[in-house]
Design a protein around this motif. Structure first.
Motif, PDB file in Angstrom:
ATOM      1  N   TYR A 209       0.831  -1.211   0.000  1.00 22.68           N
ATOM      2  CA  TYR A 209       0.000   0.000   0.000  1.00 22.68           C
ATOM      3  C   TYR A 209       0.865   1.260   0.000  1.00 22.68           C
ATOM      4  O   TYR A 209       0.599   2.213  -0.743  1.00 22.68           O
ATOM      5  N   ALA A 241      -5.516   2.503  -2.337  1.00 24.17           N
ATOM      6  CA  ALA A 241      -6.314   1.413  -1.769  1.00 24.17           C
ATOM      7  C   ALA A 241      -7.106   0.692  -2.853  1.00 24.17           C
ATOM      8  O   ALA A 241      -7.249  -0.538  -2.830  1.00 24.17           O
ATOM      9  N   GLU A 242      -7.616   1.448  -3.817  1.00 21.00           N
ATOM     10  CA  GLU A 242      -8.342   0.841  -4.937  1.00 21.00           C
ATOM     11  C   GLU A 242      -7.434  -0.086  -5.735  1.00 21.00           C
ATOM     12  O   GLU A 242      -7.849  -1.181  -6.162  1.00 21.00           O
ATOM     13  N   GLN A 245      -6.959  -3.490  -4.089  1.00 22.21           N
ATOM     14  CA  GLN A 245      -8.077  -4.414  -4.304  1.00 22.21           C
ATOM     15  C   GLN A 245      -8.161  -4.880  -5.751  1.00 22.21           C
ATOM     16  O   GLN A 245      -8.614  -6.000  -6.017  1.00 22.21           O
ATOM     17  N   SER A 412      -7.987  -5.880   6.367  1.00 18.41           N
ATOM     18  CA  SER A 412      -9.370  -5.777   5.882  1.00 18.41           C
ATOM     19  C   SER A 412      -9.415  -5.330   4.427  1.00 18.41           C
ATOM     20  O   SER A 412     -10.240  -5.810   3.645  1.00 18.41           O
ATOM     21  N   LEU A 413      -8.522  -4.422   4.052  1.00 19.32           N
ATOM     22  CA  LEU A 413      -8.471  -3.938   2.677  1.00 19.32           C
ATOM     23  C   LEU A 413      -8.120  -5.072   1.721  1.00 19.32           C
ATOM     24  O   LEU A 413      -8.792  -5.283   0.707  1.00 19.32           O
ATOM     25  N   GLU A 416     -10.857  -7.466   1.254  1.00 19.91           N
ATOM     26  CA  GLU A 416     -12.021  -6.857   0.582  1.00 19.91           C
ATOM     27  C   GLU A 416     -13.240  -6.773   1.491  1.00 19.91           C
ATOM     28  O   GLU A 416     -14.379  -6.824   1.031  1.00 19.91           O
ATOM     29  N   THR A 419     -14.334  -0.954   1.946  1.00 23.16           N
ATOM     30  CA  THR A 419     -14.090  -0.241   0.691  1.00 23.16           C
ATOM     31  C   THR A 419     -12.871   0.660   0.854  1.00 23.16           C
ATOM     32  O   THR A 419     -12.482   1.007   1.978  1.00 23.16           O
ATOM     33  N   PRO A 420     -12.254   1.072  -0.247  1.00 21.83           N
ATOM     34  CA  PRO A 420     -11.137   2.021  -0.156  1.00 21.83           C
ATOM     35  C   PRO A 420     -11.522   3.308   0.581  1.00 21.83           C
ATOM     36  O   PRO A 420     -10.710   3.864   1.326  1.00 21.83           O
ATOM     37  N   PHE A 423     -11.608   2.560   4.248  1.00 21.53           N
ATOM     38  CA  PHE A 423     -10.210   2.406   4.663  1.00 21.53           C
ATOM     39  C   PHE A 423      -9.594   3.773   4.966  1.00 21.53           C
ATOM     40  O   PHE A 423      -8.969   3.973   6.020  1.00 21.53           O
TER      41      PHE A 423
END
Length: 435
Positions: A209, A241-242, A245, A412-413, A416, A419-420, A423
């Motif tokens: 990240y 963050a997106e 995922q 958690s990120l 999934e 959500t970003p 987060f």
């Protein structure tokens, strides 16, 4: 960062230095008029048993310093890691710190610096040492514009990769993030796990990240969100963050990654079941000189820098990582100037020797023309000399409560389950409430 390796366990050294003075003293920090010796204390945690090479280098440097400064005697006290931390607290509380010792950066150093226990060392940096250090290594030891310790060790996090697997599928080390994702897709399409990740330990995922935050938002965006001059809800931090995922959806990470430890993930890379592995340079010996790892595999390992993101503000020479232990001088030392000179001498002598004889990546630049090392060590040292920035591990930058929230949110990120946007929002809430 939670325990990352024997080098990122941020070790500790106390240094005792003798420097000539002109007044009468007794034992610790004492001097006689004239040429009588003075003694300063040096306390560290590199015992001859568990840290043989480190210990030998320390003794060599002390001997050389004493030879060049015959009125100075350096007396060592050596403690194990936890003993050292506990004793440092006790000595700090009673205002009896050794003349020279060791500290970790950021949150560990802060109470000692704020309490006026560590002496500022900016005069040493301004006196010619500043250019010796790799860019970004002294900043974690600074508070309110003053530097309170000088680092000895450094770790950065390259992406190691299996050159044999890459060659099999006609892949090259990627320089852009789009190229990186194409590499991931080719490997997935051919039934090969692209990335070994043990995110049960969470700090491992944090580094992925952090790199995306750096490459998208630039070197300062994450730092500013943590220190309060920016916000974690900055669009670039949400985008990072997106992207995490998106990698999860691409099946970029080995199966079950969120329940695997880092050691389990590393085994997948070492056993050639995964093509890439993002980890600190404390693992360099594992892939170069460790005879317990098959030579055939070690010869296949290369590394590349985290790729740049199109349209992002980040620089490919910016690294995630951080320094290890640093030397401090007690503000209340009776021989502060002599202690500072020992620190300067130690830093200047430590670098090249620590690489060649202890496998340490030092915080100071090393002229690789003078050292006999595996090529990958030389390549990493050259990269360090050209580093534009080193961003300290996020959880180390944060206070303990925020750090735990960060690590939980990272898991958690990747899983999934948030959500970003959630987060980012939850990071901002805990950072704001704990400042």
């Amino acid at each position: 960062m939670i325990k990352k390796a024997h080098t990122i366990v941020w070790m500790v050294i106390f240094v005792l230095v003798l420097a000539g003075c002109s007044e009468k003293t007794t034992e610790k920090g004492s001097t006689e008029k004239g040429d009588e010796k003075i003694t300063l204390t040096f306390m560290h945690l590199w015992p001859a048993g568990s840290s043989k090479q480190h210990n030998m280098i320390v003794n060599e440097i002390i001997k050389e310093f004493e030879e060049q400064n015959p009125n100075v005697k350096v007396k060592q006290e050596i403690l194990e890691n936890e003993q050292y931390k506990n004793k440092l607290k006790v000595l700090g509380a009673s205002n009896e710190l050794p003349d020279i010792g060791m500290t970790w950066a950021a949150g560990f150093l802060e109470p000692y610096a704020k309490g006026g226990l560590f002496a500022p060392l900016d005069d040493l940096l301004d006196g010619g040492l500043r250019n010796n250090f790799v860019s970004g290594t002294t900043e974690p030891y600074a508070l309110d514009g003053k530097t309170y310790a000088l680092p000895l060790e450094l770790n950065i996090t390259p992406i190691y990769y299996n050159k044999g697997i890459f060659e099999k599928y006609n892949l090259e080390a990627p320089k852009t993030y789009e190229e990186f994702k194409r590499v991931v897709q080719v490997l997935v399409d051919n039934g090969v796990s692209p990335i070994a990740l043990g995110n049960k330990d969470r700090w491992t995922g944090s580094m992925w990240y952090m790199y995306l935050a750096d490459r998208i938002g630039g070197a300062d965006t994450l730092k500013n969100a943590i220190n309060g001059s920016g916000t974690f809800e900055d669009p670039s931090l949400v985008q990072a963050a997106e992207e995490i995922q998106q990698l999860v959806k691409m099946k970029a990470f080995i199966k079950g990654f969120n329940g695997l430890s880092n050691d389990e993930a590393k085994a997948e890379f070492t056993n050639e079941k995964a093509a890439m592995y993002l980890m600190g340079t404390w693992d360099l010996p594992q892939f170069t000189t460790n005879e317990d790892v098959p030579k055939e595999f070690r010869e296949k390992v290369g590394f590349f820098k985290f790729p740049t993101v199109e349209g992002g503000k980040g620089n490919i020479d910016s690294w995630v990582g951080g320094p290890g232990v640093g030397l401090f001088v007690s503000e209340n030392s009776k021989h502060k100037e002599e202690a500072k000179q020992f620190v300067k001498f130690f830093v200047e002598k430590w670098g090249e020797r620590s690489v060649t004889r202890a496998g340490v990546i030092p915080a100071t630049k090393v002229n690789t023309e003078n050292v006999d090392l595996p090529q990958m060590y030389i390549d990493v040292l050259n990269e360090l000399a050209n580093a534009s920035n080193i961003t300290l591990f996020a959880d180390v930058q944060m206070n303990p409560e925020a750090a735990q929230t960060h690590l939980n949110l990272i898991q958690s990120l990747f899983g999934e389950s948030i959500t970003p946007e959630q987060f980012a929002k939850q990071h901002q809430e805990v950072l704001s409430s704990t400042r």
